[in-house]
Motif scaffolding. Structure first.
Motif, PDB file in Angstrom:
ATOM      1  N   LEU A   1       0.536  -1.166   0.123  1.00  0.00           N
ATOM      2  CA  LEU A   1      -0.248  -0.103   0.010  1.00  0.00           C
ATOM      3  C   LEU A   1       1.327   2.289   0.077  1.00  0.00           C
ATOM      4  O   LEU A   1       0.679   2.471  -0.502  1.00  0.00           O
ATOM      5  CB  LEU A   1      -0.723  -0.330   1.215  1.00  0.00           C
ATOM      6  N   LEU A   2       1.886   1.724   0.560  1.00  0.00           N
ATOM      7  CA  LEU A   2       2.703   2.270   0.926  1.00  0.00           C
ATOM      8  C   LEU A   2       3.733   2.736  -0.582  1.00  0.00           C
ATOM      9  O   LEU A   2       3.696   3.461  -0.788  1.00  0.00           O
ATOM     10  CB  LEU A   2       4.175   1.640   1.961  1.00  0.00           C
ATOM     11  N   HIS A   3       4.067   1.682  -1.584  1.00  0.00           N
ATOM     12  CA  HIS A   3       4.157   1.766  -2.451  1.00  0.00           C
ATOM     13  C   HIS A   3       2.905   2.551  -3.855  1.00  0.00           C
ATOM     14  O   HIS A   3       3.293   2.450  -4.618  1.00  0.00           O
ATOM     15  CB  HIS A   3       5.010   0.791  -3.061  1.00  0.00           C
ATOM     16  N   GLY A   4       2.035   2.546  -3.146  1.00  0.00           N
ATOM     17  CA  GLY A   4       1.269   3.324  -3.870  1.00  0.00           C
ATOM     18  C   GLY A   4       0.232   1.593  -4.687  1.00  0.00           C
ATOM     19  O   GLY A   4      -0.526   1.917  -6.104  1.00  0.00           O
ATOM     20  N   THR A   5       0.929   0.619  -4.307  1.00  0.00           N
ATOM     21  CA  THR A   5      -0.218  -0.558  -5.621  1.00  0.00           C
ATOM     22  C   THR A   5      -0.952  -1.385  -4.355  1.00  0.00           C
ATOM     23  O   THR A   5      -1.480  -1.536  -3.056  1.00  0.00           O
ATOM     24  CB  THR A   5       1.035  -1.626  -4.962  1.00  0.00           C
TER      25      THR A   5
END
Length: 266
Positions: free
Chosen positions: A79-83
């Motif tokens: 999630l923190l990698h935007g996925t």
């Protein structure tokens, strides 16, 4: 005008998709810090909490303890990698009952790329999970029974081929480690006592062609070179046209009994 119509159509399609998801799946939306700001009816129903009890809380309220910290680290790493992240999550309801949800969590970003919120969709897979767990448990019990039984099991999966499957106990009865020798008709024939080869294969042929019961005693050469007596029983499986397709059975070591019977006759 055309651009406006395209935008309106896209909006209608998005609304229809969201309505469908809202009806058939759990839906929750959180702030970046995890605070719940929206939950749908199914989310409430599965969790056992009312909407008022959930809003303002963190989804950790439903933590079951079934997942270790590494599991959640992997979730947040994605999630923190935007996925988006997808996987199976075990939650605990208000009543203490565990339930499984096939979950998708996705970050919703603002124009500047920062996360505005997280949205999660889920499907209740508790029944399917329980069924799979029961199947796995049954398979484990079956494997334990095969490995721990006194009889050696064998399976001639295709009676038109040479290959067979022999259980670990089958090998042990002959003095071998599992898979130490090939499990096939050629190996079996080589182990058969010469005096029993013709009668054994005649009985096999009779069972396959005429559906005669297969219950036979013969001697097999063990790894030590010694011949021992075994009793073999098997069942033949036929297709819809009456042709034999498979044969499976077991061998039982009866050597001591045969030797005792021979001494009595003396």
């Amino acid at each position: 005008q055309e651009a406006k119509r395209d935008a309106e159509r896209a909006l209608r399609e998005s609304e229809a998709l969201l309505a469908t998801l809202d009806r058939f799946s759990t839906v929750c939306i959180t702030k970046p810090d995890g605070t719940l700001v929206h939950v749908n009816d199914m989310y409430c129903r599965l969790s056992g909490y009312s909407r008022d009890e959930l809003l303002g809380q963190n989804p950790r309220l439903l933590t079951s303890g079934a997942h270790d910290n590494f599991f959640w680290v992997e979730v947040w790493r994605a999630l923190l990698h935007g996925t988006p992240w997808t996987g199976q999550v075990c939650n605990k309801s208000k009543s203490g009952k565990l339930y499984w949800v096939q979950t998708v969590i996705a970050p919703i970003k603002q124009a500047d790329g920062t996360v505005d919120k997280y949205i999660s969709f889920g499907y209740d897979i508790t029944e399917a999970k329980q069924t799979q767990d029961e199947m796995n448990a049954n398979a484990e019990r079956y494997n334990l029974a095969i490995d721990g039984g006194n009889d050696g099991l064998w399976d001639w999966m295709n009676v038109h081929a040479q290959e067979e499957w022999w259980s670990p106990q089958f090998y042990r009865l002959l003095g071998y480690q599992p898979n130490e020798i090939s499990a096939d008709l050629v190996t079996f024939d080589a182990m058969l006592h010469p005096d029993h080869q013709q009668s054994t294969f005649a009985a096999l042929e009779d069972a396959l062609r005429n559906n005669k019961p297969f219950d036979l005693e013969y001697m097999l050469r063990t790894k030590s070179g010694e011949y021992r007596w075994f009793r073999s029983r098997a069942k033949v499986y036929f297709d819809d046209f009456g042709a034999a397709t498979r044969m499976a059975g077991s061998i039982q070591d009866i050597h001591d009994r045969k030797m005792a019977q021979a001494k009595i006759k003396e």
